[in-house]
Design a protein around this motif. Structure first.
Motif, PDB file in Angstrom:
ATOM      1  N   PRO A 126       0.794  -1.213   0.000  1.00  0.00           N
ATOM      2  CA  PRO A 126       0.000   0.000   0.000  1.00  0.00           C
ATOM      3  C   PRO A 126       0.835   1.276   0.000  1.00  0.00           C
ATOM      4  O   PRO A 126       0.352   2.329  -0.358  1.00  0.00           O
ATOM      5  N   GLU A 127       2.056   1.211   0.446  1.00  0.00           N
ATOM      6  CA  GLU A 127       2.874   2.423   0.524  1.00  0.00           C
ATOM      7  C   GLU A 127       3.763   2.620  -0.704  1.00  0.00           C
ATOM      8  O   GLU A 127       4.387   3.651  -0.852  1.00  0.00           O
ATOM      9  N   SER A 128       3.824   1.621  -1.559  1.00  0.00           N
ATOM     10  CA  SER A 128       4.757   1.728  -2.681  1.00  0.00           C
ATOM     11  C   SER A 128       4.163   2.462  -3.867  1.00  0.00           C
ATOM     12  O   SER A 128       4.890   3.012  -4.688  1.00  0.00           O
ATOM     13  N   GLY A 129       2.817   2.467  -3.977  1.00  0.00           N
ATOM     14  CA  GLY A 129       2.183   3.106  -5.128  1.00  0.00           C
ATOM     15  C   GLY A 129       2.204   2.187  -6.332  1.00  0.00           C
ATOM     16  O   GLY A 129       2.930   1.191  -6.381  1.00  0.00           O
ATOM     17  N   SER A 130       1.377   2.512  -7.333  1.00  0.00           N
ATOM     18  CA  SER A 130       1.292   1.701  -8.535  1.00  0.00           C
ATOM     19  C   SER A 130       2.143   2.287  -9.638  1.00  0.00           C
ATOM     20  O   SER A 130       2.514   3.452  -9.611  1.00  0.00           O
ATOM     21  N   SER A 131       2.417   1.466 -10.626  1.00  0.00           N
ATOM     22  CA  SER A 131       3.209   1.935 -11.755  1.00  0.00           C
ATOM     23  C   SER A 131       2.436   2.955 -12.559  1.00  0.00           C
ATOM     24  O   SER A 131       1.213   3.007 -12.523  1.00  0.00           O
ATOM     25  N   ARG A 132       3.167   3.786 -13.330  1.00  0.00           N
ATOM     26  CA  ARG A 132       2.536   4.796 -14.172  1.00  0.00           C
ATOM     27  C   ARG A 132       1.588   4.145 -15.183  1.00  0.00           C
ATOM     28  O   ARG A 132       0.497   4.637 -15.432  1.00  0.00           O
TER      29      ARG A 132
ATOM     30  N   ASN B  67      -3.027   2.088  -3.414  1.00  0.00           N
ATOM     31  CA  ASN B  67      -2.273   3.298  -3.094  1.00  0.00           C
ATOM     32  C   ASN B  67      -1.828   4.009  -4.382  1.00  0.00           C
ATOM     33  O   ASN B  67      -0.658   4.310  -4.592  1.00  0.00           O
ATOM     34  N   LEU B  68      -2.776   4.264  -5.265  1.00  0.00           N
ATOM     35  CA  LEU B  68      -2.490   4.947  -6.523  1.00  0.00           C
ATOM     36  C   LEU B  68      -2.125   6.397  -6.224  1.00  0.00           C
ATOM     37  O   LEU B  68      -2.973   7.209  -5.889  1.00  0.00           O
ATOM     38  N   LYS B  69      -0.858   6.729  -6.320  1.00  0.00           N
ATOM     39  CA  LYS B  69      -0.383   8.043  -5.913  1.00  0.00           C
ATOM     40  C   LYS B  69      -0.848   9.137  -6.872  1.00  0.00           C
ATOM     41  O   LYS B  69      -0.691   9.031  -8.091  1.00  0.00           O
ATOM     42  N   CYS B  70      -1.398  10.194  -6.309  1.00  0.00           N
ATOM     43  CA  CYS B  70      -1.779  11.342  -7.122  1.00  0.00           C
ATOM     44  C   CYS B  70      -0.525  12.138  -7.465  1.00  0.00           C
ATOM     45  O   CYS B  70       0.311  12.390  -6.591  1.00  0.00           O
ATOM     46  N   PRO B  71      -0.356  12.538  -8.711  1.00  0.00           N
ATOM     47  CA  PRO B  71       0.797  13.374  -9.061  1.00  0.00           C
ATOM     48  C   PRO B  71       0.797  14.655  -8.228  1.00  0.00           C
ATOM     49  O   PRO B  71      -0.259  15.209  -7.922  1.00  0.00           O
ATOM     50  N   GLU B  72       1.959  15.117  -7.872  1.00  0.00           N
ATOM     51  CA  GLU B  72       2.072  16.369  -7.127  1.00  0.00           C
ATOM     52  C   GLU B  72       1.845  17.562  -8.050  1.00  0.00           C
ATOM     53  O   GLU B  72       2.050  17.488  -9.262  1.00  0.00           O
ATOM     54  N   PHE B  73       1.408  18.670  -7.456  1.00  0.00           N
ATOM     55  CA  PHE B  73       1.269  19.905  -8.212  1.00  0.00           C
ATOM     56  C   PHE B  73       2.656  20.392  -8.632  1.00  0.00           C
ATOM     57  O   PHE B  73       3.562  20.476  -7.790  1.00  0.00           O
ATOM     58  N   PRO B  74       2.850  20.705  -9.906  1.00  0.00           N
ATOM     59  CA  PRO B  74       4.144  21.250 -10.329  1.00  0.00           C
ATOM     60  C   PRO B  74       4.506  22.497  -9.518  1.00  0.00           C
ATOM     61  O   PRO B  74       3.639  23.286  -9.143  1.00  0.00           O
ATOM     62  N   LYS B  75       5.772  22.679  -9.269  1.00  0.00           N
ATOM     63  CA  LYS B  75       6.220  23.751  -8.374  1.00  0.00           C
ATOM     64  C   LYS B  75       6.100  25.150  -8.978  1.00  0.00           C
ATOM     65  O   LYS B  75       6.125  26.134  -8.252  1.00  0.00           O
ATOM     66  N   ASN B  76       5.981  25.244 -10.285  1.00  0.00           N
ATOM     67  CA  ASN B  76       5.980  26.571 -10.909  1.00  0.00           C
ATOM     68  C   ASN B  76       4.580  27.144 -11.107  1.00  0.00           C
ATOM     69  O   ASN B  76       4.408  28.168 -11.763  1.00  0.00           O
TER      70      ASN B  76
END
Length: 765
Positions: A37-43, A98-107
């Motif tokens: 659950p903590e590793s996340g799924s592949s793209r 644990n499908l990780k949501c992409p982070e908001f780009p920093k810019n």
């Protein structure tokens, strides 16, 4: 809004969503026992999963052309959001991925907050992302749902994040987004995803789309299109319970830094985002839809002085008939005057109604619509029995006793018969497209937003196709595109280019007006901040005024507008057009012959709408420091029940009973409000009435410790209900009065039995 499907592997064929068929995420794949659950799924799995969710009918195998690693995806229809256990089972299953949501780009630029991160600021919270673009009518329809959810879960670890992924170039500018946020009264954080980086990374395919994210930044569900409020609510409630039991929630509030004022434009203007105008051909009267203030102004066209203000003096929204002071509107837009000049018809856009202002009797009535958004493409009913969807502009149909209405919400033109109020589709299939036909019924429109008459032709500012189109009012009603667009379902042929036919380019035009005896058409090319002249005979368009950059500047050279949304021909001068310069909060006057623009000076007697101020009893009962609160009821019509004493720090158990032939309104949550005590502390002064069944609800109201001995407090109970057999939705209100005393009972029961005979105000979501 047309759907766009993209992923990191390339562009997938565009899909057209039907907003009337809400869809949610597929039921999750059954995870293998070896998944971490903590590793996340592949793209690759992430894309497969979410594309299957977006298409509904497709399986993951169809998308990536191979069998999924775990199992085949199953339709989301199997998840019954009305049954908490099925939602719970869904969450248990999806959480294993644990499908990780992409982070908001920093810019990216943020509004109402600083940059946020799922793994830092939002960790421990259930997050609902709203992917939207501010031109989109379906996105506008979703905003009330978000506001309701924010209010319901205000004291929970829940946060709405608006992800503004622009369709039009003009919408990529953060300055313009800030104005839209102010206009729509959005209070949650919004990020400017101008290059659609987040849109693409998450795999969203339409505007609007709602994406639910868990407290570890794990993706839970996606709902494309509008109309998913009840499902989303069930999933939020389930997620809060599920992750609360796991101890993964953090209720520390986010630091929301809303600007005190972001409004640009004309300094000190009493107007707020004026949407449309109308000029009286007989008297020197100018009618203004002061949309942001939820009112209609009648001004002297010669002096700018105030003749009448119709609607709330405080800017309070609603749908209420009555005299000019007690009437309520919600984002009024287009207007037209009856042939005898006695009645002004108004598109009460966010109340989904057509209103009539009797200028002699000084009263407002509802012609058709009931405050609830409709999903009816045919019509045929009258008055409050007929549901409408965001009527945006209106004209008198020539040689008839009917109105023609730009029904932006269903992408159609409707006809309203007078005085019966019977409304039905006049033109358009309801499909959002730029499709012309030899008859008016088979044509398709794309969020029509402006109407103007020229003889037996109806000119239409078809905003989402970025075109000016013509509908013949003779014979079968042939349609044609005059300028702009690309003919078909693609709604992305926009720009800023003068020329002929489809070689010309506009950007989200919102208004049209005829000049020079109806032989020419002025169009408000709103997102290009320009006025342009269309020659229907030649099928050509050329720029008249506007630099193409937002601003406020008069004269003949270097003229600037800022998203002008309304135009009105002047019957006394065929070369003059009045302009509702929406984001400038100004009325402008343009002369086609001299090519000169001036700003119309409003009289000093035109009042500002002091939104949020409460009339009446501020500071009563020694509570001089209490924050001004606005009643959630029509106090003149609400029943008042005296419940006697209640103890300090006691509670009031509100119990609601709805008769068996009625149901709670699905699109608006019933609510309570506590008045008469100082705000602050831990006790809430406003909340929702929780539905226990289709006919019963309850809420627990705690008396704050700040309440003084002997203070009289009031609990307002506003219940929104529908008579399904009549297609009518209304409000019933009760005010419970109590006196706070040390020796009062610790708990008081307040029973609210809905009286469907009450003619209470209906306020839209």
């Amino acid at each position: 809004m047309v759907a766009i499907m993209q992923d990191a592997l390339g562009f997938i064929t565009s899909l057209a969503l039907k907003p009337l068929q809400p869809r949610s995420l597929i039921k999750p794949l059954h995870a293998s026992s070896t998944s971490n659950p903590e590793s996340g799924s592949s793209r690759q799995e992430f894309i497969r999963f979410f594309f299957a969710a977006a298409t509904g009918a497709m399986t993951a195998a169809t998308i990536l052309d191979h069998v999924p690693r775990y199992a085949q995806a199953v339709s989301a229809d199997d998840v019954d959001s009305d049954k908490p256990q099925t939602v719970q089972t869904y969450l248990e299953d999806i959480d294993k991925y644990n499908l990780k949501c992409p982070e908001f780009p920093k810019n990216l630029e943020w509004v109402n907050t600083g940059p946020l991160s799922f793994q830092k600021d939002l960790r421990g919270k259930v997050v609902l992302m709203d992917f939207w673009t501010y031109c989109c009518i379906n996105c506008m329809h979703t905003l009330p749902t978000l506001a309701r959810l924010e209010k319901k879960y205000a004291d929970k670890p829940f946060q709405v994040i608006g992800v503004h992924s622009a369709k039009f170039e003009n919408e990529k500018d953060t300055r313009n987004i800030k104005e839209a946020i102010a206009r729509y009264k959005i209070e949650h954080p919004v990020v400017n995803d101008k290059d659609m980086a987040m849109f693409t990374a998450v795999g969203v395919n339409s505007w609007p789309s709602l994406v639910l994210v868990g407290p570890r930044g794990n993706l839970l569900s996606i709902w494309p299109g509008e109309g998913n409020g009840e499902k989303v609510d069930s999933f939020i409630e389930g997620a809060l319970a599920f992750y609360g039991e796991k101890g993964l929630l953090d209720n520390t509030p986010l630091k929301i830094s809303r600007p005190t004022s972001v409004r640009g434009g004309l300094a000190g203007s009493p107007l707020s985002y004026p949407g449309k105008l109308h000029v009286d051909p007989q008297q020197p009267r100018l009618f203004v839809s002061d949309s942001g203030n939820n009112r209609v102004l009648v001004l002297d066209r010669n002096t700018g002085g105030l003749i009448s203000a119709v609607g709330s003096a405080t800017g309070e929204p609603g749908l209420e008939d009555g005299d000019f002071d007690s009437a309520r509107f919600t984002n009024p837009q287009g207007m037209c005057l009856s042939a005898d000049g006695r009645v002004l018809y108004v598109c009460d856009t966010d109340a989904h109604a057509i209103r009539a202002i009797d200028l002699e009797k000084k009263v407002v009535s509802t012609v058709v619509g009931n405050g609830e958004q409709g999903f009816d493409y045919s019509g045929g009913k009258a008055g409050k029995a007929q549901y409408l969807s965001s009527p945006w502009d209106v004209v008198l149909k020539p040689s008839s006793s009917s109105l023609l209405v730009a029904m932006a919400g269903t992408h159609q033109i409707w006809e309203v018969e007078l005085p019966s109020g019977k409304a039905s589709c006049y033109s358009g299939t309801g499909r959002e497209a730029e499709t012309n036909a030899g008859n008016r019924i088979d044509a398709a429109w794309a969020q029509p937003s402006g109407l103007a008459l020229g003889g037996q032709a109806l000119y239409v500012a078809d905003s989402e196709s970025s075109t000016v189109r013509e509908l013949s009012l003779e014979g079968a009603g042939k349609t044609r595109t005059l300028v702009g667009g690309s003919l078909g379902t693609s709604l992305f042929a926009f720009g800023d280019k003068d020329g002929n036919g489809a070689k010309a380019r506009l950007q989200h035009p919102l208004a049209v007006a005829t000049v020079r005896g109806g032989t020419k058409v002025v169009v408000a090319d709103s997102y290009n901040h320009k006025l342009k002249l269309v020659d229907p005979a030649q099928g050509s368009v050329k720029t008249l005024a506007g630099s193409g950059k937002p601003g406020l500047s008069d004269g003949k050279q270097g003229v600037q507008f800022w998203e002008p949304g309304g135009l009105a021909s002047d019957p006394t001068d065929s070369d003059v057009v009045w302009v509702a310069d929406t984001n400038n909060h100004a009325i402008r006057v343009f002369n086609v012959a001299s090519n000169e623009v001036s700003t119309f000076a409003l009289g000093k007697d035109v009042p500002k709408a002091e939104a949020g101020a409460r009339k009446g009893e501020g500071g009563k009962n020694g509570e001089g420091d209490q924050q001004a609160q606005r009643s959630i009821l029509n106090r003149r019509r609400a029943r008042v029940i005296d419940l006697g004493p209640v103890g300090k720090r006691g509670s009031v158990q509100v119990q609601v009973e709805v008769p068996s032939d009625l149901t709670f309104t699905a699109t608006r949550t019933s609510e309570w409000q506590l008045l008469g005590v100082a705000t602050g502390g831990t006790a809430a002064t406003r909340g929702v009435i929780n539905k226990e069944s289709t006919n019963r609800g309850s809420a627990l109201v705690t008396i704050p410790s700040a309440a003084t001995e002997g203070a009289v407090v009031e609990v307002e109970s506003a219940v929104y209900f529908c008579e399904e057999d009549k297609g009518v939705c209304r409000t019933d209100g009760v005010v419970f009065k109590l006196q706070v005393t040390e020796k009062g009972p610790a708990k008081v029961v307040a029973t609210h039995i809905v009286d469907k005979g009450q003619k209470s105000r209906v306020g839209p979501v």
